[in-house]
Design an enzyme around this catalytic site. Structure first.
Site, PDB file in Angstrom:
ATOM      1  N   HIS A 220      17.899  38.364   5.322  1.00  9.68           N
ATOM      2  CA  HIS A 220      17.896  38.747   6.550  1.00  9.68           C
ATOM      3  C   HIS A 220      18.058  39.879   7.310  1.00  9.68           C
ATOM      4  O   HIS A 220      17.370  40.971   7.275  1.00  9.68           O
ATOM      5  CB  HIS A 220      19.010  37.083   6.229  1.00  9.68           C
ATOM      6  N   HIS A 271       8.207  37.073   8.418  1.00  4.39           N
ATOM      7  CA  HIS A 271       8.983  36.009   9.427  1.00  4.39           C
ATOM      8  C   HIS A 271       8.975  34.368   9.393  1.00  4.39           C
ATOM      9  O   HIS A 271       7.665  34.690   9.146  1.00  4.39           O
ATOM     10  CB  HIS A 271       9.384  37.046  11.261  1.00  4.39           C
ATOM     11  N   ASP A 325      13.658  44.578  12.068  1.00  4.48           N
ATOM     12  CA  ASP A 325      13.977  45.344  10.979  1.00  4.48           C
ATOM     13  C   ASP A 325      13.173  46.662  11.054  1.00  4.48           C
ATOM     14  O   ASP A 325      14.068  47.570  10.444  1.00  4.48           O
ATOM     15  CB  ASP A 325      14.017  44.935   9.575  1.00  4.48           C
TER      16      ASP A 325
HETATM   17  N1  COA Z   1       5.794  41.731   1.558  1.00  6.39           N
HETATM   18  C1  COA Z   1       4.556  41.126   1.316  1.00  6.39           C
HETATM   19  N2  COA Z   1       4.531  39.390   1.423  1.00  6.39           N
HETATM   20  C2  COA Z   1       4.917  38.476   1.686  1.00  6.39           C
HETATM   21  C3  COA Z   1       6.109  39.193   2.848  1.00  6.39           C
HETATM   22  C4  COA Z   1       6.585  40.263   3.255  1.00  6.39           C
HETATM   23  N3  COA Z   1       6.821  41.392   3.810  1.00  6.39           N
HETATM   24  N4  COA Z   1       6.764  37.814   3.719  1.00  6.39           N
HETATM   25  C5  COA Z   1       6.056  37.369   3.572  1.00  6.39           C
HETATM   26  N5  COA Z   1       4.777  37.350   2.173  1.00  6.39           N
HETATM   27  C6  COA Z   1       3.950  36.743   1.971  1.00  6.39           C
HETATM   28  C7  COA Z   1       4.146  36.052   0.520  1.00  6.39           C
HETATM   29  O1  COA Z   1       3.638  36.377  -0.576  1.00  6.39           O
HETATM   30  C8  COA Z   1       3.548  34.789   0.720  1.00  6.39           C
HETATM   31  O2  COA Z   1       2.093  34.835   0.048  1.00  6.39           O
HETATM   32  P1  COA Z   1       1.518  33.744  -0.550  1.00  6.39           P
HETATM   33  O3  COA Z   1       1.131  32.912   0.724  1.00  6.39           O
HETATM   34  O4  COA Z   1       0.616  34.576  -0.667  1.00  6.39           O
HETATM   35  O5  COA Z   1       2.155  33.068  -1.706  1.00  6.39           O
HETATM   36  C9  COA Z   1       3.795  34.384   2.252  1.00  6.39           C
HETATM   37  O6  COA Z   1       3.442  35.591   2.488  1.00  6.39           O
HETATM   38  C10 COA Z   1       4.664  34.200   2.541  1.00  6.39           C
HETATM   39  O7  COA Z   1       5.639  34.286   2.227  1.00  6.39           O
HETATM   40  P2  COA Z   1       7.341  33.020   1.932  1.00  6.39           P
HETATM   41  O8  COA Z   1       7.908  33.941   1.450  1.00  6.39           O
HETATM   42  O9  COA Z   1       7.189  32.074   1.413  1.00  6.39           O
HETATM   43  O10 COA Z   1       7.543  33.242   3.800  1.00  6.39           O
HETATM   44  P3  COA Z   1       8.955  33.011   4.445  1.00  6.39           P
HETATM   45  O11 COA Z   1       9.041  32.382   5.965  1.00  6.39           O
HETATM   46  O12 COA Z   1      10.108  32.052   3.638  1.00  6.39           O
HETATM   47  O13 COA Z   1       9.833  34.711   4.329  1.00  6.39           O
HETATM   48  C11 COA Z   1      10.860  36.232   4.711  1.00  6.39           C
HETATM   49  C12 COA Z   1      10.127  34.526   5.572  1.00  6.39           C
HETATM   50  C13 COA Z   1      11.325  37.152   5.992  1.00  6.39           C
HETATM   51  C14 COA Z   1      12.224  35.759   4.002  1.00  6.39           C
HETATM   52  C15 COA Z   1       9.925  36.985   4.008  1.00  6.39           C
HETATM   53  O14 COA Z   1       8.703  37.682   4.881  1.00  6.39           O
HETATM   54  C16 COA Z   1      10.733  38.650   3.516  1.00  6.39           C
HETATM   55  O15 COA Z   1      10.578  38.254   2.715  1.00  6.39           O
HETATM   56  N6  COA Z   1      10.256  39.381   4.460  1.00  6.39           N
HETATM   57  C17 COA Z   1      11.463  40.773   4.111  1.00  6.39           C
HETATM   58  C18 COA Z   1      12.218  40.706   4.253  1.00  6.39           C
HETATM   59  C19 COA Z   1      12.628  40.887   5.863  1.00  6.39           C
HETATM   60  O16 COA Z   1      11.563  41.974   5.876  1.00  6.39           O
HETATM   61  N7  COA Z   1      13.459  40.498   6.180  1.00  6.39           N
HETATM   62  C20 COA Z   1      13.593  40.398   7.833  1.00  6.39           C
HETATM   63  C21 COA Z   1      13.366  38.870   8.292  1.00  6.39           C
HETATM   64  S1  COA Z   1      13.838  39.099  10.013  1.00  6.39           S
END
Ligand code: COA
Length: 388
Positions: A220, A271, A325
């Site tokens: 987050h 996201h 971010d």
């Molecule tokens: N880097 C690399 N791969 C990423 C990614 C990232 N930042 N964010 C998502 N992915 C990929 C996952 O590996 C997954 O790939 P797959 O389908 O091949 O397995 C796919 O995208 C879906 O990811 P998932 O984690 O299930 O999506 P989510 O909706 O739960 O994730 C976040 C949302 C924000 C938690 C996730 O994108 C993340 O961890 N981002 C980094 C942290 C961040 O910047 N957070 C701030 C949010 S405002």
């Protein structure tokens, strides 16, 4: 039949008049006004008024609202001692969470949840949070604490208390814009946390304390710090290899992407809601370039831009784009903020959104109480201790 939505994905759990998000089209509006227009034209104080009243203020209303915030910067009672007693090596988000919780100890009526009183409490906490963050930072640096100045705006006063000197108008504007961009964002995890807590008719302090705890997480609000750590790591890696930074970005990112199924993440990307570029990131990208150039941090901006390019090529088709971010890290660094203050900055702004949601919740409350699918055994025997 109830349906199970892991992570509550796709579940609509509240109504709000404050922010609208279209994740497919990359739209964010506060009370219908596109975020870009607010970032260009508004101030943080005006944005908070907008969120809490669902309309823009008239001139006199804004003057009055700003004056109300400015008159509340001071911390209550012996709070100064409380800050000076904190361990200097404590992490600012833990300090902030603890401090916001302990503000309730100075409130003779901390539990009131009628809307007018809840608004008063929200106003106090919003105004006092920058003082907490700036004072703790001064304390840990062994510097004298700087009294807040009620003649300065929210952004200017914070930078003044932090650095002990009046900030330049460009710094104030940069910081104010970051505050506007982070103020509210639908039913994100920390906002949901705040609404869940206030829905028990607990109190504003508990709701905001819980929200700060939620925001800390790297999935987050904690991501902005991790973006900066990633940029630092890339630079250190280049140094270690005796190469130019631009030469190591590609292998660094590709290695992380190759390990994404093990949970490796490029921080500042992806996201739950946006499947295209986060509109806040679009604005911050242009803005961070300008402030990075003004402050001699263009290298960081160029690294970020290169990472964005590689990510677009590799995973853009999956809808993984920069989020707020990503470029806020470069912006905060260029303003001269220390890395572990990035998430507290986010909290300082988002308190306005959290509090606004709490007020909406209180005005039309229904206790949050979802269910869990029980997946354990039934009618299990109670095995006596000596037979286990
Ligand atoms: N880097 C690399 N791969 C990423 C990614 C990232 N930042 N964010 C998502 N992915 C990929 C996952 O590996 C997954 O790939 P797959 O389908 O091949 O397995 C796919 O995208 C879906 O990811 P998932 O984690 O299930 O999506 P989510 O909706 O739960 O994730 C976040 C949302 C924000 C938690 C996730 O994108 C993340 O961890 N981002 C980094 C942290 C961040 O910047 N957070 C701030 C949010 S405002």
């Amino acid at each position: 039949m109830s349906t199970f939505a892991k992570g509550l994905e796709g579940v609509v759990a509240a109504e709000t008049r404050m922010s609208f998000i279209d994740g497919e089209k990359g739209i964010l509006e506060y009370v219908g006004i596109p975020i870009d227009a607010l970032a260009r034209n508004s101030t943080f104080e005006e944005t908070v008024f907008l969120l809490w009243n669902c309309r823009l203020p008239k001139k006199a209303e804004l003057v009055d609202f700003s004056a109300q915030i400015r008159s509340r910067y001071a911390l209550p009672g012996d709070f100064r001692k409380r800050i000076l007693d904190m361990p200097k090596d404590a992490q600012p988000m833990h300090v902030l969470r603890t401090a916001v919780s302990s503000l309730s100890l100075y409130d003779p009526n901390p539990n009131a949840t009628d809307v007018p009183t809840a608004r008063e409490k929200a106003l106090n906490i919003l105004a006092q949070t920058p003082t907490i963050v700036a004072w703790f930072d001064r304390h840990r640096r062994g510097l004298p604490l700087v009294e807040p100045r009620s003649d300065l705006s929210f952004a200017a006063n914070f930078l003044y208390m932090l650095n002990g000197k009046e900030p330049t108008p460009a710094m104030v504007r940069a910081f104010d814009i970051c505050m506007i961009l982070h103020a509210d964002h639908g039913l994100n995890n920390s906002t949901f946390t705040a609404r869940v807590i206030i829905s028990t008719l607990s109190d504003m302090y508990s709701a905001l304390t819980g929200a700060i705890g939620s925001l800390r997480g790297p999935l987050h609000g904690g991501a902005n710090e991790e973006v900066m750590e990633m940029l630092n790591e890339i630079e250190a890696f280049a140094k270690q290899q005796g190469k130019d930074t631009s030469a190591v970005i590609e292998p660094y990112i590709m290695d992380k992407l190759a390990r994404r199924h093990e949970g490796a993440r490029i921080m500042g990307f992806g996201h739950r809601v946006y499947k295209t570029i986060d509109p806040r990131a679009t604005f911050l990208k242009t803005f961070s370039k300008q402030i990075a150039a003004d402050t001699g941090n263009l290298k960081l901006y160029e690294m970020s831009s290169k990472i964005e390019e590689i990510m677009a090529r590799e995973v853009g088709a999956k809808g993984i784009y920069p989020n707020v971010d990503f470029y806020s890290a470069t912006t905060y660094h260029s303003i001269g903020l220390k890395l572990d203050l990035f998430t507290p900055m986010f909290a300082m702004s988002r308190i306005s959104g959290w509090a606004g949601h709490c007020i909406e919740q209180l005005a039309d409350n229904r206790l949050f109480r979802p269910k869990a699918n029980y997946i354990g055994p039934h009618e299990a025997p109670y095995v006596p201790m000596d037979q286990r």
